[in-house]
Scaffold this active site. Structure first.
Site, PDB file in Angstrom:
ATOM      1  N   CYS A   2      64.897  40.005  28.449  1.00  0.00           N
ATOM      2  CA  CYS A   2      64.890  41.213  27.635  1.00  0.00           C
ATOM      3  C   CYS A   2      64.124  40.908  26.356  1.00  0.00           C
ATOM      4  O   CYS A   2      63.855  39.757  26.037  1.00  0.00           O
ATOM      5  CB  CYS A   2      66.312  41.620  27.286  1.00  0.00           C
ATOM      6  N   ARG A  27      58.742  42.197  28.649  1.00  0.00           N
ATOM      7  CA  ARG A  27      59.848  41.291  28.971  1.00  0.00           C
ATOM      8  C   ARG A  27      60.972  41.995  29.729  1.00  0.00           C
ATOM      9  O   ARG A  27      61.856  41.340  30.296  1.00  0.00           O
ATOM     10  CB  ARG A  27      60.434  40.705  27.678  1.00  0.00           C
ATOM     11  N   TRP A  76      66.086  44.271  30.661  1.00  0.00           N
ATOM     12  CA  TRP A  76      65.898  44.023  32.097  1.00  0.00           C
ATOM     13  C   TRP A  76      67.310  43.760  32.614  1.00  0.00           C
ATOM     14  O   TRP A  76      67.906  42.739  32.327  1.00  0.00           O
ATOM     15  CB  TRP A  76      64.998  42.811  32.310  1.00  0.00           C
ATOM     16  N   ASN A 102      69.960  38.645  25.045  1.00  0.00           N
ATOM     17  CA  ASN A 102      69.098  38.241  26.155  1.00  0.00           C
ATOM     18  C   ASN A 102      69.802  37.064  26.814  1.00  0.00           C
ATOM     19  O   ASN A 102      70.160  36.113  26.132  1.00  0.00           O
ATOM     20  CB  ASN A 102      67.734  37.806  25.593  1.00  0.00           C
ATOM     21  N   GLY A 103      70.023  37.127  28.130  1.00  0.00           N
ATOM     22  CA  GLY A 103      70.696  36.027  28.819  1.00  0.00           C
ATOM     23  C   GLY A 103      71.906  36.529  29.595  1.00  0.00           C
ATOM     24  O   GLY A 103      72.021  37.729  29.871  1.00  0.00           O
ATOM     25  N   GLU A 482      49.086  32.089  46.063  1.00  0.00           N
ATOM     26  CA  GLU A 482      48.993  32.836  44.812  1.00  0.00           C
ATOM     27  C   GLU A 482      48.422  34.237  45.050  1.00  0.00           C
ATOM     28  O   GLU A 482      48.901  35.218  44.479  1.00  0.00           O
ATOM     29  CB  GLU A 482      48.125  32.047  43.809  1.00  0.00           C
ATOM     30  N   LYS A 486      50.404  37.624  44.090  1.00  0.00           N
ATOM     31  CA  LYS A 486      49.785  38.604  43.185  1.00  0.00           C
ATOM     32  C   LYS A 486      49.835  39.988  43.809  1.00  0.00           C
ATOM     33  O   LYS A 486      50.201  40.971  43.190  1.00  0.00           O
ATOM     34  CB  LYS A 486      48.340  38.171  42.963  1.00  0.00           C
ATOM     35  N   GLU A 489      53.559  41.379  44.189  1.00  0.00           N
ATOM     36  CA  GLU A 489      54.323  41.706  42.981  1.00  0.00           C
ATOM     37  C   GLU A 489      53.824  42.960  42.285  1.00  0.00           C
ATOM     38  O   GLU A 489      54.611  43.678  41.685  1.00  0.00           O
ATOM     39  CB  GLU A 489      54.434  40.517  42.020  1.00  0.00           C
ATOM     40  N   HIS A 505      52.351  29.035  65.259  1.00  0.00           N
ATOM     41  CA  HIS A 505      53.718  28.581  65.548  1.00  0.00           C
ATOM     42  C   HIS A 505      54.738  29.681  65.314  1.00  0.00           C
ATOM     43  O   HIS A 505      55.916  29.405  65.124  1.00  0.00           O
ATOM     44  CB  HIS A 505      54.036  27.335  64.708  1.00  0.00           C
ATOM     45  N   LYS A 605      58.526  39.384  32.489  1.00  0.00           N
ATOM     46  CA  LYS A 605      57.558  38.319  32.259  1.00  0.00           C
ATOM     47  C   LYS A 605      58.202  36.937  32.208  1.00  0.00           C
ATOM     48  O   LYS A 605      57.691  35.988  32.759  1.00  0.00           O
ATOM     49  CB  LYS A 605      56.828  38.599  30.942  1.00  0.00           C
TER      50      LYS A 605
END
Ligand code: M6R
Length: 610
Positions: A2, A27, A76, A102-103, A482, A486, A489, A505, A605
């Protein structure tokens, strides 16, 4: 995850808090709120579900709430769905305390039950409300005393901003395992979870350490240790420009940050190349240590982990030492084999990712030495490492990392050369070849970015595909991971990246006519092998978008539907070139799909919860 901002001074706090929150919205962005104390008005709290704009409209850009001390928060959600009532600030039942957080408070259920037994009524589902109510419970007229009692009672990770209606000339800031910085001004002071929120007002900042408590007034900041003993903090000057954290004419931060990569690479690499040699003044390694090193353990999450995957191929080849890459979230719980001769390479853009931080602490506890690669100066991981190399990418705002990934890769090349040179495992000719190519790389990156319209065209062909696969071998596989992350997301398209040889396989059963496969074949020693895998998917009807180096472009074009070519370079450096078309492809696919590119759903983020 957050964003927290706090202001105390002579000016109206509302607009300053909202401005700070707008820079922190990356964030967390499911709801936001303000608590402002105004003389004669008391503590006023306004909260709103949704983007910051909702709160801004509600408060006329903050101007509708009067007062010159306050806190802001952009959330968030962890505990409790995004809603007005679960937004922060959370307020104590008597309305005296407002808290932004935050947390995660791990023992909040037990404390909540304890307080409920005492008759406290909770209105939200958040863990944060427990802190506001607990402050009320312990408060007997001594603000710091109450804060201290709360800190002794709670477990978990947190950064708090606290305001108390009885002491409107003070803001309190506290942190443990979650970032919080203080901005020092003339006649005002700020607290924030990130320097981007304060840089417009002051460049003088200090970083709170775990367990510390700060009391901000208009005229000063006093920091206390966990025992409430006054302690001195070093002031740091932030020297990047505010424009670095603005869009600069681009539609999205992600687009801007993609285009900034050649320059970010130059800034990170060129000052560390002197007379054809890699010079890493920040590091303190010698040959004896490296000879005795039993293993290099790379620890990271997400895209930083993908950098580690690419680094493994390069570092093992260069150093002839085992390199193990592990997800930070797994490391702590896998009983890792780490000795005092193990070097851990910790990679993190933010330097605050809690999984990475916890894994790093565990590695240190087990005796390993820690070298970290970090973008955010003064972040916790940087401060707790034995050695740190900064990526000089500048602030990265888009949730999907691009320029930080690229500069992390660049640093792994430098570390590889530096270690190999110390160990004597690289020939002078090879060393010189890589350094020469490093110097040419920014120009080559620019050449790849010039192909963006063509990549946009390809994105327009495939943007509505339900599922997209990436295949590659060796370094191409690492880059495929990657590219796939990308894409998923920011565009929400299902995607998987596979080591191309592994496809048969199992996963090849998912290939059907029209499936898009992005085939990376720039690692030329394995070009033919990769092309065999391309033929396998083509013969099952897949559309193939090929990515290779100029020198193999015509060969690849004979088999695939579309070919993207990147300049030839030293094989070790290929990931830097290959990743750009994949970032652009993801960006343009997401753009076509109308996605919120800089703030993808469910993401934030900096992931400061486990
Ligand atoms: O700040 P960090 O590098 O430690 O972050 C690690 C991941 O959370 C991050 O790379 C994430 O995967 C990005 N959203 C990828 O674009």
């Amino acid at each position: 995850m957050c964003g927290i901002v706090g202001f105390i001074g002579a000016e109206e706090a509302g607009p300053i808090l909202l401005d700070g929150l707008s820079r922190l919205e990356y964030r967390g962005y499911d709801s936001a709120g303000l608590a402002i104390y105004g003389a004669g008005q008391g503590l006023q709290v306004v909260k709103a579900k949704g983007r910051l704009k909702v709160l801004s409209d509600l408060t006329q850009g903050g101007a509708a709430i009067h007062g010159s001390v306050g806190l802001g928060h952009t959330r968030w959600a962890t505990h409790g769905e995004p809603s007005d009532v679960n937004s922060h600030p959370q307020v104590s039942g008597d309305g005296r305390f407002a808290v932004v957080h935050n947390g995660i408070i791990e023992n909040y259920v037990e404390i909540k039950e304890f307080l409920e037994r005492k008759g406290v009524r909770f209105v939200s589902q958040t863990d944060t409300e427990v802190v506001a109510q607990l402050l009320e419970y312990y408060y007997t007229g001594d603000l710091l005393g109450a804060v201290s009692k709360v800190l002794h009672r709670i477990d978990g990770a947190y950064a708090f901003g606290i305001i108390c209606a009885d002491c409107p000339d003070k803001l309190v800031a506290v942190r443990k395992d979650s970032p919080l910085i203080l901005g020092h001004g003339e006649g005002f002071n700020l607290l924030a979870s990130d320097v981007t929120a304060v840089i417009k007002y002051t460049r003088e900042v200090s970083y709170l350490d775990d367990g510390e408590v700060a009391v901000l007034t208009t005229d000063g900041v006093q920091v206390y240790d966990a025992y409430l003993q006054p302690t001195e903090k070093e002031l740091c000057h932030v020297d990047w420009e505010i424009s670095a954290a603005e869009k600069g004419g681009y539609e999205h931060f992600m687009a801007k940050e993609i285009m900034e990569q050649p320059e970010a690479f130059r800034k990170t690499v060129f000052p560390r190349l002197k007379d054809g040699r890699v010079v890493l003044d920040d590091l303190h390694f010698d040959q004896a240590y490296l000879r005795g090193m039993d293993k290099l353990y790379v620890i990271a999450c997400g895209s930083s982990y993908h950098v580690g995957m690419a680094a493994k191929y390069n570092l093992e080849k260069l150093l002839r030492k085992p390199v193990e890459v592990t997800l930070a979230s797994e490391f702590r719980y896998c009983d890792p084999i780490v000795t005092e001769n193990t070097l851990t390479l910790v990679i993190s853009q933010s330097g605050e990712t809690i999984d990475t931080l916890a894994a790093m602490r565990e590695a240190r506890r087990l005796g390993a030495r820690v070298l970290s690669v970090v973008n955010v100066v003064g972040s916790t991981i940087a401060r707790e490492s034995d050695d740190v190399i900064y990526t000089w990418a500048g602030p990265e705002i888009a949730v999907a990392t691009t320029k930080a990934y690229s500069t992390q890769l660049a640093v792994t090349y430098l570390v590889g050369l530096y270690f190999a040179d110390l160990l004597g495992t690289i020939s002078p000719e090879e060393y010189e070849a890589v350094v020469s190519e490093l110097l040419l790389l920014p120009t080559k990156l620019e050449a790849v970015l010039e192909q963006r319209e063509r990549i946009q065209y390809m994105a327009s062909l495939y943007f509505n595909h339900p599922s997209i696969f990436f295949i590659g071998r060796n370094l191409d596989y690492a880059v495929g991971l990657e590219g796939s992350l990308k894409l998923k997301e920011i565009s929400y398209i299902h995607s998987e990246a596979y080591a191309a040889g592994e496809l048969k396989h199992g996963t090849i059963s998912l290939i059907e006519p029209g499936t898009l496969v992005v085939a990376l074949a720039s690692y030329t020693p394995l070009f033919e092998k990769l092309m065999s895998n391309v033929v396998e998917v083509k013969s099952r009807g897949a559309d193939v978008l090929g990515l290779t180096v100029e020198s193999r472009g015509d060969d690849m074009a004979k088999t695939v539907d579309h070919t993207i070519r990147v300049p030839d370079t030293h094989p070790m450096l290929l990931p830097s070139l290959d990743v750009l078309p994949l970032q652009l492809f993801a960006y343009y696919v997401a753009l076509q799909r109308g996605c919120d590119i800089d703030k993808p759903r469910n993401l934030a983020k900096s992931v400061t919860v486990e």
